[in-house]
Design a protein around this motif. Structure first.
Motif, PDB file in Angstrom:
ATOM      1  N   LEU A 119       0.842  -1.187   0.000  1.00  0.00           N
ATOM      2  CA  LEU A 119       0.000   0.000   0.000  1.00  0.00           C
ATOM      3  C   LEU A 119       0.884   1.245   0.000  1.00  0.00           C
ATOM      4  CD1 LEU A 119      -2.587  -0.946   2.790  1.00  0.00           C
ATOM      5  CD2 LEU A 119      -2.899  -1.172   0.322  1.00  0.00           C
ATOM      6  N   ARG A 120       0.605   2.134  -0.934  1.00  0.00           N
ATOM      7  CA  ARG A 120       1.235   3.447  -0.934  1.00  0.00           C
ATOM      8  C   ARG A 120       0.081   4.431  -0.926  1.00  0.00           C
ATOM      9  NH1 ARG A 120       6.662   4.494  -3.014  1.00  0.00           N
ATOM     10  NH2 ARG A 120       7.964   2.936  -2.004  1.00  0.00           N
ATOM     11  N   MET A 121      -0.161   5.035   0.231  1.00  0.00           N
ATOM     12  CA  MET A 121      -1.289   5.962   0.302  1.00  0.00           C
ATOM     13  C   MET A 121      -0.770   7.383   0.383  1.00  0.00           C
ATOM     14  SD  MET A 121      -2.574   4.773   4.052  1.00  0.00           S
ATOM     15  CE  MET A 121      -1.947   3.124   4.284  1.00  0.00           C
ATOM     16  N   GLN A 122      -1.450   8.285  -0.320  1.00  0.00           N
ATOM     17  CA  GLN A 122      -0.987   9.670  -0.314  1.00  0.00           C
ATOM     18  C   GLN A 122      -2.149  10.636  -0.196  1.00  0.00           C
ATOM     19  OE1 GLN A 122       0.821  10.692  -4.124  1.00  0.00           O
ATOM     20  NE2 GLN A 122      -1.200  11.189  -4.886  1.00  0.00           N
ATOM     21  N   LEU A 123      -1.864  11.765   0.430  1.00  0.00           N
ATOM     22  CA  LEU A 123      -2.862  12.795   0.612  1.00  0.00           C
ATOM     23  C   LEU A 123      -2.290  14.091   0.038  1.00  0.00           C
ATOM     24  CD1 LEU A 123      -4.714  14.893   2.084  1.00  0.00           C
ATOM     25  CD2 LEU A 123      -5.646  12.606   2.204  1.00  0.00           C
ATOM     26  N   LEU A 124      -2.996  14.666  -0.914  1.00  0.00           N
ATOM     27  CA  LEU A 124      -2.558  15.905  -1.578  1.00  0.00           C
ATOM     28  C   LEU A 124      -3.390  17.083  -1.080  1.00  0.00           C
ATOM     29  CD1 LEU A 124      -2.470  14.584  -5.239  1.00  0.00           C
ATOM     30  CD2 LEU A 124      -0.509  15.669  -4.159  1.00  0.00           C
ATOM     31  N   ARG A 125      -2.741  18.209  -0.846  1.00  0.00           N
ATOM     32  CA  ARG A 125      -3.455  19.429  -0.476  1.00  0.00           C
ATOM     33  C   ARG A 125      -2.838  20.606  -1.232  1.00  0.00           C
ATOM     34  NH1 ARG A 125      -7.835  19.690   1.070  1.00  0.00           N
ATOM     35  NH2 ARG A 125      -7.715  21.289   2.676  1.00  0.00           N
ATOM     36  N   PRO A 126      -3.661  21.612  -1.575  1.00  0.00           N
ATOM     37  CA  PRO A 126      -3.078  22.789  -2.211  1.00  0.00           C
ATOM     38  C   PRO A 126      -2.273  23.618  -1.205  1.00  0.00           C
ATOM     39  CG  PRO A 126      -5.430  23.097  -1.876  1.00  0.00           C
ATOM     40  CD  PRO A 126      -5.116  21.700  -1.436  1.00  0.00           C
ATOM     41  N   GLY A 127      -1.237  24.309  -1.676  1.00  0.00           N
ATOM     42  CA  GLY A 127      -0.419  25.127  -0.779  1.00  0.00           C
ATOM     43  C   GLY A 127       0.335  24.276   0.229  1.00  0.00           C
ATOM     44  N   LEU A 128       0.805  24.931   1.256  1.00  0.00           N
ATOM     45  CA  LEU A 128       1.588  24.232   2.278  1.00  0.00           C
ATOM     46  C   LEU A 128       0.684  23.922   3.470  1.00  0.00           C
ATOM     47  CD1 LEU A 128       4.324  23.184   3.221  1.00  0.00           C
ATOM     48  CD2 LEU A 128       4.866  25.461   4.037  1.00  0.00           C
ATOM     49  N   GLN A 129       0.126  22.732   3.481  1.00  0.00           N
ATOM     50  CA  GLN A 129      -0.787  22.327   4.560  1.00  0.00           C
ATOM     51  C   GLN A 129      -0.411  20.929   5.028  1.00  0.00           C
ATOM     52  OE1 GLN A 129      -5.012  23.491   4.149  1.00  0.00           O
ATOM     53  NE2 GLN A 129      -4.605  23.689   1.976  1.00  0.00           N
ATOM     54  N   LEU A 130       0.824  20.780   5.417  1.00  0.00           N
ATOM     55  CA  LEU A 130       1.285  19.434   5.770  1.00  0.00           C
ATOM     56  C   LEU A 130       0.656  18.901   7.058  1.00  0.00           C
ATOM     57  CD1 LEU A 130       5.047  19.614   4.728  1.00  0.00           C
ATOM     58  CD2 LEU A 130       3.288  18.180   3.712  1.00  0.00           C
ATOM     59  N   GLU A 131       0.321  19.800   7.987  1.00  0.00           N
ATOM     60  CA  GLU A 131      -0.328  19.305   9.218  1.00  0.00           C
ATOM     61  C   GLU A 131      -1.662  18.659   8.866  1.00  0.00           C
ATOM     62  OE1 GLU A 131       0.687  22.657   9.557  1.00  0.00           O
ATOM     63  OE2 GLU A 131       1.889  22.782  11.414  1.00  0.00           O
ATOM     64  N   ASP A 132      -2.417  19.402   8.063  1.00  0.00           N
ATOM     65  CA  ASP A 132      -3.736  18.916   7.665  1.00  0.00           C
ATOM     66  C   ASP A 132      -3.615  17.624   6.863  1.00  0.00           C
ATOM     67  OD1 ASP A 132      -6.557  19.131   7.292  1.00  0.00           O
ATOM     68  OD2 ASP A 132      -6.150  19.758   5.226  1.00  0.00           O
ATOM     69  N   ALA A 133      -2.674  17.619   5.905  1.00  0.00           N
ATOM     70  CA  ALA A 133      -2.488  16.423   5.074  1.00  0.00           C
ATOM     71  C   ALA A 133      -2.076  15.240   5.938  1.00  0.00           C
ATOM     72  CB  ALA A 133      -1.435  16.694   3.997  1.00  0.00           C
ATOM     73  N   PHE A 134      -1.190  15.489   6.894  1.00  0.00           N
ATOM     74  CA  PHE A 134      -0.737  14.396   7.759  1.00  0.00           C
ATOM     75  C   PHE A 134      -1.870  13.878   8.631  1.00  0.00           C
ATOM     76  CE2 PHE A 134       1.093  13.087  11.930  1.00  0.00           C
ATOM     77  CZ  PHE A 134       1.508  11.832  11.498  1.00  0.00           C
ATOM     78  N   GLU A 135      -2.646  14.803   9.175  1.00  0.00           N
ATOM     79  CA  GLU A 135      -3.754  14.389  10.033  1.00  0.00           C
ATOM     80  C   GLU A 135      -4.726  13.495   9.255  1.00  0.00           C
ATOM     81  OE1 GLU A 135      -6.867  16.667  12.969  1.00  0.00           O
ATOM     82  OE2 GLU A 135      -5.139  17.758  12.181  1.00  0.00           O
ATOM     83  N   ARG A 136      -4.990  13.896   8.009  1.00  0.00           N
ATOM     84  CA  ARG A 136      -5.944  13.116   7.197  1.00  0.00           C
ATOM     85  C   ARG A 136      -5.388  11.747   6.827  1.00  0.00           C
ATOM     86  NH1 ARG A 136      -9.338  16.818   3.236  1.00  0.00           N
ATOM     87  NH2 ARG A 136      -9.487  18.711   4.449  1.00  0.00           N
ATOM     88  N   ILE A 137      -4.137  11.697   6.401  1.00  0.00           N
ATOM     89  CA  ILE A 137      -3.591  10.410   5.969  1.00  0.00           C
ATOM     90  C   ILE A 137      -3.413   9.487   7.177  1.00  0.00           C
ATOM     91  CG2 ILE A 137      -1.084  10.878   6.065  1.00  0.00           C
ATOM     92  CD1 ILE A 137      -2.783   9.117   3.150  1.00  0.00           C
ATOM     93  N   ASN A 138      -3.146  10.094   8.322  1.00  0.00           N
ATOM     94  CA  ASN A 138      -3.002   9.302   9.540  1.00  0.00           C
ATOM     95  C   ASN A 138      -4.327   8.637   9.904  1.00  0.00           C
ATOM     96  OD1 ASN A 138      -1.187   8.435  11.515  1.00  0.00           O
ATOM     97  ND2 ASN A 138      -2.067   9.861  12.998  1.00  0.00           N
ATOM     98  N   ALA A 139      -5.419   9.369   9.696  1.00  0.00           N
ATOM     99  CA  ALA A 139      -6.742   8.805   9.980  1.00  0.00           C
ATOM    100  C   ALA A 139      -7.052   7.663   9.005  1.00  0.00           C
ATOM    101  CB  ALA A 139      -7.808   9.897   9.890  1.00  0.00           C
ATOM    102  N   VAL A 140      -6.662   7.836   7.748  1.00  0.00           N
ATOM    103  CA  VAL A 140      -6.861   6.785   6.741  1.00  0.00           C
ATOM    104  C   VAL A 140      -6.057   5.545   7.149  1.00  0.00           C
ATOM    105  CG1 VAL A 140      -6.364   6.134   4.342  1.00  0.00           C
ATOM    106  CG2 VAL A 140      -7.334   8.379   4.845  1.00  0.00           C
ATOM    107  N   ASP A 141      -4.820   5.778   7.565  1.00  0.00           N
ATOM    108  CA  ASP A 141      -3.949   4.685   7.994  1.00  0.00           C
ATOM    109  C   ASP A 141      -4.571   3.943   9.184  1.00  0.00           C
ATOM    110  OD1 ASP A 141      -1.478   3.236   7.963  1.00  0.00           O
ATOM    111  OD2 ASP A 141      -0.814   4.398   9.699  1.00  0.00           O
ATOM    112  N   ASP A 142      -5.106   4.705  10.138  1.00  0.00           N
ATOM    113  CA  ASP A 142      -5.752   4.073  11.311  1.00  0.00           C
ATOM    114  C   ASP A 142      -6.936   3.215  10.876  1.00  0.00           C
ATOM    115  OD1 ASP A 142      -3.970   5.212  13.046  1.00  0.00           O
ATOM    116  OD2 ASP A 142      -5.291   6.855  13.671  1.00  0.00           O
ATOM    117  N   ALA A 143      -7.724   3.759   9.937  1.00  0.00           N
ATOM    118  CA  ALA A 143      -8.917   3.024   9.489  1.00  0.00           C
ATOM    119  C   ALA A 143      -8.515   1.721   8.794  1.00  0.00           C
ATOM    120  CB  ALA A 143      -9.744   3.899   8.545  1.00  0.00           C
ATOM    121  N   ILE A 144      -7.478   1.770   7.978  1.00  0.00           N
ATOM    122  CA  ILE A 144      -7.030   0.561   7.273  1.00  0.00           C
ATOM    123  C   ILE A 144      -6.400  -0.413   8.275  1.00  0.00           C
ATOM    124  CG2 ILE A 144      -5.412  -0.331   5.536  1.00  0.00           C
ATOM    125  CD1 ILE A 144      -5.888   2.221   3.924  1.00  0.00           C
TER     126      ILE A 144
END
Lengths: 347, 192
Positions: A119-144
């Motif tokens: 699995l290679r999962m990625q979360l893309l966001r416009p601009g510099l929003q790495l906190e938000d992107a990380f929070e979202r991908i982390n939730a996806v990772d937890d769900a999987i």
């Protein structure tokens, strides 16, 4: 494929520091316990992996509106569409084993199944929003992870096919637009400095691709010995501000010391885009890059920044063919590209 | 250890085996730069691997080396679980299965440490399922190990961060969830 019905994933690219950071991405590499890694897996094992992943990933607690694209049965144009949208990698698009990608309704999330890792999962966001992107991908990772056993060791962390990803399996990256550093010839200094800081500087489509339109994908390389938040903060708070500032200062140098040269580059680019009858993709990206620079520096008016941002994607070959609803020869493509750009910019 | 050419501390250590003979090179920062060698951690692992293969003719199908040398033996080592050979890993840079990390542990450790800029153990998120078996003691051990490496590598800022983490680990209530300190850091990042 449903992506065809969505001509563009994002309406705008607005986000913090969007003058330099077009978009940001967080990627996690994960493998299943008890399975050989993809490069050593049999065809049966690859298919089993797809079956399990499909059942788990296509649920609403992972992300709403997920679609599943079987890459093996997808047409070359659909594979190219996915790559142009940065939802799959170049390698993934070109390999031949059983593989698939799941994409969320808003196309911010993609989960590649049987890339280099299961699995290679990625979360893309416009601009510099790495906190938000990380929070979202982390939730996806937890769900999987609540439904799958990941290959994990207390010593090495998440086990990955390539040892360069072991540990957190995380990669933070940004698509940086560095036109002023390119004009002033200092972009090579950034590349050298980035290497010393354990960063990778890659092209527009990531590993093994060239830069286009003055876009560079910059990412962290360290994955072990630090937590995810430490890695993110180091990248976002200690490294990126310097790159952003360097580009912004170079832009200011152009404005202060050589406004005529700057205006000439910007307006000449705009004039060509508004009038050309044939445009190659590289030329178009280079010209769009200069207009984008001119817009942020307010050297040019009455042009919609979001329209320019969208054009970077719309002028790519598969998107052009999607727009034309037919297969185009190279020459037809150059013409279709120029037509699209002219009509968008009111030429 | 000092540089082979001056009395400054060596920062680049390269061990190569040619025709069964071991050659060691230890260089300070300046002499390493002069010799065109990068600092530790600045090389992608595939480059390191390629370099390693080039200096091991037996693994690249070149001239045979002494069968008694350790490196020549290790080239034929295989992972008992997936059957991947070390030579194949050296060629592709990819491991065959999760157990390869144990099968090739001694070969991987120095490579990973260099590629990860001195990082030697995981300090990030722990999956909830696996997390149940990992206790505070292990986390502390890893922090101490990392601290050791950071100090040896003169990464004092990093060492201070690790000390802070150790301190917060000690001051955490002992009855708290074993993985609380890590989960709160990784699973539920605070908004900044």
């Amino acid at each position: 494929m449903e992506l065809r019905e969505r001509p563009h994933p994002w309406n705008d690219y607005n986000g913090p520091h969007d003058d330099v950071i077009m978009s940001c991405r967080v990627r996690l590499a994960r493998n299943l316990a008890g399975f050989p890694f993809v490069n050593r897996a049999s065809s049966t094992q690859c298919h089993e992996m797809l079956r399990m992943a499909r059942r788990i990933v296509l649920t609403d607690d992972v992300a709403p509106g997920m679609i599943w694209v079987d890459i093996n049965s997808a047409t070359s144009r659909d594979r190219a569409l996915l790559m142009e949208r940065h939802l799959i990698s170049k390698n993934f698009s070109e390999s031949s084993h059983a593989r698939a990608v799941a994409v969320s309704g808003d196309e911010s999330l993609s989960v590649m199944v049987n890339e280099e890792d299961h699995l290679r999962m990625q979360l893309l966001r416009p601009g510099l929003q790495l906190e938000d992107a990380f929070e979202r991908i982390n939730a996806v990772d937890d769900a999987i992870e609540s439904r799958l056993d990941y290959a994990f060791s207390s010593r090495w962390g998440y086990l990955t096919a390539c040892p360069t990803n072991v540990g957190t399996g995380i990669r933070f990256s940004v698509m940086a637009h560095l036109p002023a550093l390119k004009i002033t010839g200092e972009v090579d200094r950034v590349k050298r400095a980035a290497k010393d800081l354990n960063l990778a500087v890659r092209g527009y489509y990531g590993e093994g691709t060239e830069s286009a339109g003055d876009f560079y994908q910059i990412s962290n390389q360290i994955t072990l010995g630090r937590s995810e938040t430490e890695l993110r903060d180091e990248f976002q708070k200690q490294i990126l501000p310097h790159i952003i500032q360097y580009e912004q200062e170079s832009r200011q140098v152009l404005v202060d010391r050589n406004p005529i040269l700057l205006d000439d580059r910007v307006h000449r680019a705009f004039a060509i885009l508004k009038t050309a009858r044939l445009l190659g993709v590289e030329e178009a990206m280079k010209l769009l890059s200069r207009v984008r620079l001119g817009l942020y520096l307010e050297r040019i008016a009455d042009v919609d920044l979001n329209a320019i941002n969208r054009l970077f994607l719309q002028i790519q070959p598969a998107h052009l063919q999607l727009h034309a609803e037919s297969r185009l020869s190279n020459e037809e493509m150059r013409q279709a590209r120029a037509d699209l750009v002219r009509s968008t910019l009111g030429g | 250890m000092n540089c082979d050419y001056c009395n400054k501390p060596a920062v680049v250590h390269e061990v190569t085996v040619k025709n069964g003979e071991k050659h060691e090179v230890h260089l300070c920062e300046e002499h390493a730069a002069e010799a065109g060698m990068n600092m530790p951690g600045s090389k992608p692992i595939n480059e390191l691997l390629t370099k390693f293969v080039i200096s091991h003719p037996s693994s690249s199908g070149g001239a045979a080396t002494s069968g008694t040398s350790r490196s020549a033996k290790s080239v034929h080592r295989r992972c008992a679980t997936c059957g991947l050979g070390l030579d194949e890993f050296r060629r592709t840079g990819l491991l065959g299965c999760p157990d390869c990390y144990e099968s090739f542990r001694s070969q991987l450790e120095p490579l990973i440490e260099r590629a990860q800029n001195g990082g030697v153990s995981h300090l990030g998120k722990t999956p909830r399922r696996a997390g149940a078996s990992i206790d505070r003691q292990l986390h502390r051990q890893r922090l101490i190990q990392e601290l050791d490496h950071a100090v040896n590598a003169e990464q004092y800022e990093r060492a201070a961060q690790l000390r802070d983490q150790l301190e917060s680990l000690e001051t955490d209530t002992p009855n708290a969830d074993e993985n609380h300190d890590r989960a709160s850091e990784s699973s539920s990042p605070k908004k900044e």
